[in-house]
Write an enzyme that holds these catalytic residues in place. Structure first.
Site, short mmCIF file in Angstrom:
data_model
loop_
_atom_site.label_atom_id
_atom_site.label_comp_id
_atom_site.label_asym_id
_atom_site.label_seq_id
_atom_site.Cartn_x
_atom_site.Cartn_y
_atom_site.Cartn_z
N HIS A 12 0.87 -3.26 6.02
CA HIS A 12 -0.26 -2.97 6.91
C HIS A 12 -1.58 -3.35 6.25
O HIS A 12 -2.63 -2.95 6.71
CB HIS A 12 -0.25 -1.48 7.29
CG HIS A 12 -0.42 -0.59 6.11
ND1 HIS A 12 0.60 -0.28 5.26
CD2 HIS A 12 -1.51 0.06 5.63
CE1 HIS A 12 0.16 0.51 4.30
NE2 HIS A 12 -1.12 0.73 4.49
N SER A 72 1.49 3.91 1.94
CA SER A 72 2.38 4.41 2.99
C SER A 72 3.57 3.49 3.24
O SER A 72 4.60 3.93 3.74
CB SER A 72 1.64 4.75 4.28
OG SER A 72 0.89 3.69 4.72
N CYS A 99 -6.64 -1.89 4.43
CA CYS A 99 -6.34 -0.45 4.29
C CYS A 99 -7.01 0.17 3.07
O CYS A 99 -8.04 0.78 3.18
CB CYS A 99 -4.83 -0.18 4.24
SG CYS A 99 -4.48 1.59 4.24
N CYS A 131 0.84 -1.20 0.00
CA CYS A 131 0.00 0.00 0.00
C CYS A 131 0.88 1.25 0.00
O CYS A 131 2.09 1.18 0.20
CB CYS A 131 -0.93 -0.06 1.21
SG CYS A 131 -2.20 1.18 1.24
N HIS A 162 5.85 5.11 0.95
CA HIS A 162 6.31 6.40 1.48
C HIS A 162 7.45 6.22 2.48
O HIS A 162 8.37 7.03 2.52
CB HIS A 162 5.14 7.13 2.16
CG HIS A 162 4.20 7.76 1.18
ND1 HIS A 162 3.00 8.34 1.54
CD2 HIS A 162 4.27 7.90 -0.16
CE1 HIS A 162 2.39 8.80 0.46
NE2 HIS A 162 3.13 8.54 -0.56
#
Ligand code: COD
Ligand code: ZN
Ligand code: ZN
Length: 376
Positions: free
Chosen positions: A69, A49, A176, A47, A52
């Site tokens: 996550h 993040s 998520c 995902c 990131h």
């Protein structure tokens, strides 16, 4: 299970620092303590993040860390005082916990929890530690979940038991990206049948917003992106028209106003760009329009806002994890998926074995994938 109470040695993708490829390592996972659950992860999405952190954009992250996550798995063992979850149960780890007791948990309108690490990313589960070690070094946990590992340990308030027949390699996205976009429509905006919606940003979360608008019965779903390659998928998910702001030399809110008799009923910002947030608000109709911010902007960026836009009847809201109360609602989302209320296959463009995790990140960075699901 034979492993209960013992340290488990297994493989995990460890992130040793920003801008370094993840390495698959042998790690040790300690048994769950009181109110903790050890899970065998079966599938996990990659995902935004996670990416990131890898690119160094989240500068408060502590390393080394096990990212991930958006996962699903099967409970291996539970610590003392855990109720309602037993070994063998299928589960989804939760990025926002639900303790059920704090002021936010007790408020039916909120899906936050005082125990959340969302937004503070302290690299720990509740006891301020993690259960991972690698080569004698402690490894941090990521947002209370850490799914890029064969086994993880999470707090019992950060895990939801789901249906025994749930397909884990699909419903992991409910952890998520899907829930974040879909819930921003049905919970936060509460889109009504027949309404007009605009969705800014067509990544996995933006596409999930479109799926939500369709389920909610919106009659026009206008998909907006500066990359026209995203349009075919957006139409597949339910967009009724697609527009690229780069094709116009007038302010984009004016274009949308012309297209929609003075503005949309609902606008969603799913990029994390403060200028687009302002444009989304201005695109919403006076007297009744609602704008929902889903994207997380860099912390140094501030939105500038003409209060008159609100005074004249527009509403501005934000949404994290789609407003879902995680422990209560994730099992229902899984059942809705199994009952074909929405189709998560639309979001899964790639499936890879866990060992190819770096390839999965490459696909996400290049915009070639919506979601890669890794199977362990
Ligand atoms: N105007 C229109 N479209 C744009 C613009 C612009 N100015 N800039 C970028 N876009 C498009 C891109 O072309 C791309 O198609 C899309 O916007 C964004 O897509 P992704 O793939 O980056 O996004 P998603 O859907 O995977 O994620 C969107 C988020 C909003 C969740 C994400 O970017 C974010 O804000 N993450 C913050 C971290 C966080 O905590 N998120 C929750 C857990 S992941
Ligand atoms: Zn995410
Ligand atoms: Zn709580």
């Amino acid at each position: 299970m034979a492993t209960a109470g013992k340290i488990i040695k297994c493989k995990a993708a460890v992130c040793w620092g920003p801008n370094k490829p993840l390495t698959i390592e042998d790690i040790e996972v300690a048994p769950p303590k009181e109110h903790e659950v050890r899970i065998k992860i079966v599938a996990t999405g990659i995902c935004r993040s996670d990416e990131h952190v890898l690119s160094g954009a989240l500068d408060y992250i502590k390393f080394p860390i096990i990212l991930g996550h958006e996962g699903a798995g099967i409970v291996e063992s539970v610590g003392s005082s855990v109720t309602g979850i037993k070994p063998g149960d299928k589960v989804i780890p939760l990025i926002i916990p639900q303790c059920g007791k704090c002021r936010c948990c007790l408020n039916p309108e909120s899906n936050f929890c005082y125990k959340t690490s969302f937004g503070k990313f302290d690299g720990a589960i509740t006891e301020n530690t993690s259960r991972f070690t690698c080569k004698g070094i402690g490894i941090h946990n990521f947002i209370g979940t850490s799914t890029f590992t064969e086994y993880t340990v999470v707090d019992d308030i950060s895990v939801a038991k789901i249906h025994d027949d749930a397909p884990l390699d699909k419903v992991c996205l409910i952890g998520c990206g899907f829930s974040t976009g879909y819930g921003s429509v049905v919970n936060t905006a509460k889109v009504k049948p027949g309404s007009t919606c605009a969705v800014f940003g067509l990544g996995g979360v933006g596409l999930s917003v479109i799926i939500g608008c369709k389920v909610a019965g919106a009659s026009r779903i206008i998909a907006v992106d500066i990359n026209s390659d995203k349009f075919a998928k957006a139409m597949e998910c339910g967009a009724t028209e697609c527009i690229n702001p780069k094709d116009y030399d007038r302010p984009f809110e004016k274009i949308l106003a012309d297209m929609t008799h003075d503005g949309v009923d609902y606008a969603f910002e799913v990029i994390g760009n403060t200028e687009v947030m302002e444009s989304a608000l201005s695109s919403s109709h006076f007297g009744c329009g609602t704008t929902v911010i889903v994207g997380v902007a860099p912390s140094s960026d501030k939105m500038s806002l003409d209060p008159l836009l609100l005074l004249t009847g527009r509403t501005l809201k934000g949404s994290s994890f789609g407003g879902w109360k995680s422990k209560d609602h994730v099992p229902q989302l899984v059942s809705d998926c199994m009952n074909k209320k929405f189709n998560l296959d639309l979001l899964i463009t790639h499936k890879l074995p866990f060992q190819k995790i770096n390839e999965g990140f490459r696909l996400l960075c290049k915009g070639e994938s919506i979601r890669t699901v890794l199977t362990l």
